[in-house]
Structure formats: structure tokens, C-alpha cells
Design a protein around this motif. Structure first.
Motif, PDB file in Angstrom:
ATOM      1  N   ARG A  99     -90.913 -11.583  83.290  1.00 15.93           N
ATOM      2  CA  ARG A  99     -91.141 -12.919  83.830  1.00 15.93           C
ATOM      3  C   ARG A  99     -90.411 -13.092  85.161  1.00 15.93           C
ATOM      4  O   ARG A  99     -90.975 -13.618  86.140  1.00 15.93           O
ATOM      5  CB  ARG A  99     -90.669 -13.973  82.824  1.00 15.93           C
ATOM      6  N   GLN A 100     -89.168 -12.629  85.240  1.00 16.87           N
ATOM      7  CA  GLN A 100     -88.408 -12.727  86.487  1.00 16.87           C
ATOM      8  C   GLN A 100     -89.010 -11.841  87.573  1.00 16.87           C
ATOM      9  O   GLN A 100     -89.083 -12.233  88.744  1.00 16.87           O
ATOM     10  CB  GLN A 100     -86.952 -12.351  86.233  1.00 16.87           C
ATOM     11  N   GLN A 153     -92.136 -13.596  88.920  1.00 14.78           N
ATOM     12  CA  GLN A 153     -91.806 -14.736  89.785  1.00 14.78           C
ATOM     13  C   GLN A 153     -91.387 -14.265  91.172  1.00 14.78           C
ATOM     14  O   GLN A 153     -91.789 -14.843  92.188  1.00 14.78           O
ATOM     15  CB  GLN A 153     -90.710 -15.566  89.129  1.00 14.78           C
ATOM     16  N   ARG A 166     -93.567 -15.002  94.585  1.00 12.71           N
ATOM     17  CA  ARG A 166     -92.939 -15.751  95.688  1.00 12.71           C
ATOM     18  C   ARG A 166     -93.106 -14.993  97.000  1.00 12.71           C
ATOM     19  O   ARG A 166     -93.472 -15.565  98.036  1.00 12.71           O
ATOM     20  CB  ARG A 166     -91.455 -15.935  95.367  1.00 12.71           C
TER      21      ARG A 166
END
Length: 410
Positions: free
Chosen positions: A303-304, A307, A311
Motif C-alpha cells: 500500500r505504501q 501511494q 504520487r
């Protein structure tokens, strides 16, 4: 200088007696040479490298701690062969948690030393001389390379914007369908960034059944899905009856060099891969498998990672659009695939994406990867090294200033 006696002994699959004498340069070697030239010719200008195709971070600290603990245990020193139960069980839990796909860890999952060897082994399972592997292009060539090694043929399915970067299965000639054994897919797609849909996978299952073709879906980028929830091929009814899916911890877990992946799906195909694998390797180091199992049990890691790269893609798309590129944030992967510029206003024209890429590297120290398989496109990767968002923003500002100064035309 005369050739060594074994020059005549090289296998035809790698060039036969002409092995090592060719002058053709592989695309990525051309990029490396262009990088070296840019650094030599413009030492004052930092190289902006969008060509790197691997994560810029180390594996999570929690994963490295497990590795550190396991590496000194004597019980982990031996051969792993076709994988330890702990890793297969973790892979099964992952597939259940993320995709609601229930797999038997003992018969429907087998580890691989990364997904690349699995792609190399599957042709050994199915391909005889004269058989055909259907492969999307642009794409990862390993399964096709090994298909040719076994005397098979590759039929290329171009991924074009007008088909929404899906292969046109209806366009395959009957003679090719009759000889086809494998259909190799890759979604989220590298390099186009296209994400598969339920409807597309349903068509694939129908095609496979009608034409007696085995589906190999390479899901290396699946946890870098930005459009909705990640979709596994095995979620689609009938998929397990016609094929397998390959997974890797490289992209979503920042474990590029750890070389951990798995094959899952149809149990007979999984078993066949395991049989071939028994004659290719003796398994990944057990300590790595145990660390990988810990990584799979931590849903926060991918998940990190997702992200972060989303971005960066948003920032890159904003910059390139202001510079004249017609591009959008991809549905998945950490690659941006966009139409190549046609040339420079008042300057050179680019007949191909490769020409454009070489110009950007050698003249302006901006590295991209060209693809000319289905139109002229450049691939930008957001795996560049940047310590934090401030560094990302500084790199984007320099990229924008440098590209705008070129005055590209499209």
C-alpha cells in the motif's frame, strides 16, 4: 585471430557459428552507452534518469529484520527445492486476502526465484517445435525467447491505443490459433500501464477454451494498481481451468534483488512447472523465503509502495503535459507510456522513438526507454532516486525546465 574450435559448436538458438560476431546492439545497451556519453560530454549537467526499471527503495525494515534473524539459523542452510511450506502458505493467505482467491498451498502454488525464471520454464512445459506462443508487444520477451529455444514460434499481438492497449484476439489467423499453445499476458501492463478488466479476462478465458490455449498472466505489477482494486486473473470464473498467474515481490514490496515470486492456479500446470524447476534450480535460500513470507503478511508494505509511485506519476504527468506531451496517469505499474515527440522545432526530426530517446539522453541528459513495437512511444519510469518529496519536486522542476528549453514538437 582465428576462431576457437568451439565457435562452430554454439547452438543455433543463440546464433550458432556466428555467435559473438554480430554488430547489432541491444536497446538497453544503447541506452547505457548514451548515458556514458552524456556524462562525458556534459559533466556539469546532472543525468535525469527515467529509464531505471527497478524500485529505488530497500525492502521494508521489518522484512530485513526477519532476514537478519533467519540467516544465522543452521536449519535454513540447505536446499529449498520447490519451496518451503511457510512461503506457500503466506502466498495463499495473500491471494485470499487481496483477491478472495482460495488456493491449496501444497498443489496450486509453487515458488520461483523471481517471476523471470517461471516465464522461462513455462515454454519448457508446453512448447514443441512448430508450436506457437502468443505474446503482447511491447512487453517482456523472456517467454518468447525460450519458446524459440525449443523450436517454437512467437506471434506478436501489438498493444495499440485504438484497442485500449488490449490484444486483438479476434485478429489472430486460424492457422496460428491451431498451433498456439500459450497466451502470455501482463496486466497491469508493462510498459503501457493498462489495467485488465473483468470483461477482458472473461474474453481471454473463452478464447483459451475455444482454442485449447494455456494462459500465462504475469502479475508482477498487480499491487501497483491505481484504478480500483487490484484484479487477479484467477478471480475470473474458469481462469483456473485454463492457466496460471505469476506473482513477484519485486515491484510491490521493493524486493527487486531478493528474487522471490510464485506460480499459482491450475494444479497440473503448477506441478509441471515444479517438475521442470527441479531440473533447473534447487530453490531460493530459505531465509529469503521466510522474509518474503513476512512481507506478504504485511498489507501495509505494498500500500505504501503504491501511494509513493502514484504520487510520483501524478507529478510527472503534470510536468510532461505542460511540456506538450499528451499523457495521463496510467492505471497501474510505475511506468508512464506516452507518444514520442516528432522532433524539435527548427531542429532534428525523430523518425522513431529510439531516435528521440537517444537525442534526449545524449544532448540533454534525460534518459527514457524507447518502444517502437506498436507505434513510437517513450517509457518514463518514476523509480528515480529521490530521498523525499522535496527532492521529487526539485527533480520535476529541473525536468520541466530542461524539456521546455528543447522546444519539442508532436
Amino acid at each position: 585471430m582465428s576462431d576457437p574450435y568451439f565457435q562452430q559448436l554454439f547452438a543455433e538458438r543463440i546464433g550458432g557459428s556466428q555467435y559473438g560476431k554480430g554488430t547489432e546492439i541491444y536497446k538497453f545497451e544503447k541506452i547505457k552507452r548514451a548515458k556514458r556519453k552524456a556524462l562525458a560530454d556534459h559533466p556539469q549537467q546532472a543525468l535525469i534518469d527515467f529509464g531505471i526499471g527497478q524500485n529505488d527503495e530497500m525492502a521494508a525494515a521489518s522484512v530485513r529484520r526477519v532476514m537478519a534473524a533467519e540467516i544465522d539459523k543452521p536449519q535454513n542452510r540447505g536446499y529449498a527445492d520447490n519451496g518451503i511450506p511457510e512461503f506457500k502458505e503466506a502466498a495463499a493467505r495473500f491471494m485470499n486476502r487481496e483477491f478472495d482467491v482460495q488456493l491449496d498451498s501444497t498443489s496450486e502454488i509453487n515458488h520461483s526465484i523471481g517471476s523471470k525464471p517461471a516465464l522461462a520454464m513455462l515454454p519448457a512445459v508446453f512448447i514443441n517445435p512448430g508450436d506457437v506462443t502468443l505474446m503482447t508487444v511491447p512487453g517482456y520477451p523472456v517467454a518468447g525467447t525460450h519458446t524459440k529455444y525449443y523450436g517454437g514460434e512467437v506471434y506478436r499481438l501489438p498493444l495499440r491505443a485504438e484497442n485500449d492497449f488490449f490484444p486483438d484476439l479476434d485478429s489472430i489467423p486460424e492457422e496460428i490459433r491451431r498451433r498456439a499453445k500459450l497466451l502470455v499476458l501482463n496486466y497491469p501492463n508493462s510498459p503501457t500501464g493498462k489495467v485488465a478488466t473483468q470483461e477482458f479476462y472473461e474474453r481471454v478465458v473463452s478464447f483459451a477454451r475455444a482454442n485449447h490455449v494455456v494462459v500465462v498472466q504475469d502479475a508482477a505489477h498487480i499491487m501497483l494498481t491505481f484504478e480500483g482494486r487490484p484484479l487477479s486473473f484467477l478471480q475470473v470464473p474458469g481462469a483456473r481451468e485454463v492457466g496460471v498467474e505469476l506473482h513477484s515481490l519485486s515491484k510491490g514490496w521493493n524486493m527487486i534483488g531478493w528474487r522471490m515470486g510464485w506460480v499459482c492456479g491450475n494444479r497440473r500446470i503448477v506441478r509441471a512447472v515444479a517438475d521442470v524447476k527441479d531440473n533447473c534450480d534447487s530453490g531460493q535460500f530459505i531465509a529469503i523465503q521466510k522474509a518474503a513470507a513476512a512481507a506478504l503478511d504485511d498489507p501495509g508494505i505494498p500500500r505504501q509502495t503504491r501511494q509513493k509511485y502514484h504520487r510520483r506519476l501524478v507529478k510527472l504527468v503534470d510536468v510532461l503535459r505542460r511540456c506538450g506531451f499528451d499523457c495521463h496517469v496510467p492505471g497501474g505499474s510505475y511506468f508512464l507510456y506516452t507518444a514520442s515527440p516528432a522532433g524539435v522545432n527548427g531542429g532534428p526530426a525523430f523518425g522513431t522513438a529510439e531516435v528521440a530517446s537517444q537525442y534526449l539522453i545524449t544532448e540533454h541528459s534525460i534518459c527514457t526507454v524507447p518502444w517502437d513495437d506498436a507505434g513510437a512511444y517513450l517509457r518514463f519510469s518514476v523509480t528515480y532516486e529521490a530521498a523525499d518529496e522535496r527532492a521529487e519536486d526539485a527533480l520535476m522542476a529541473e525536468t520541466e525546465a530542461r524539456i521546455k528549453a528543447i522546444s519539442l514538437c508532436f
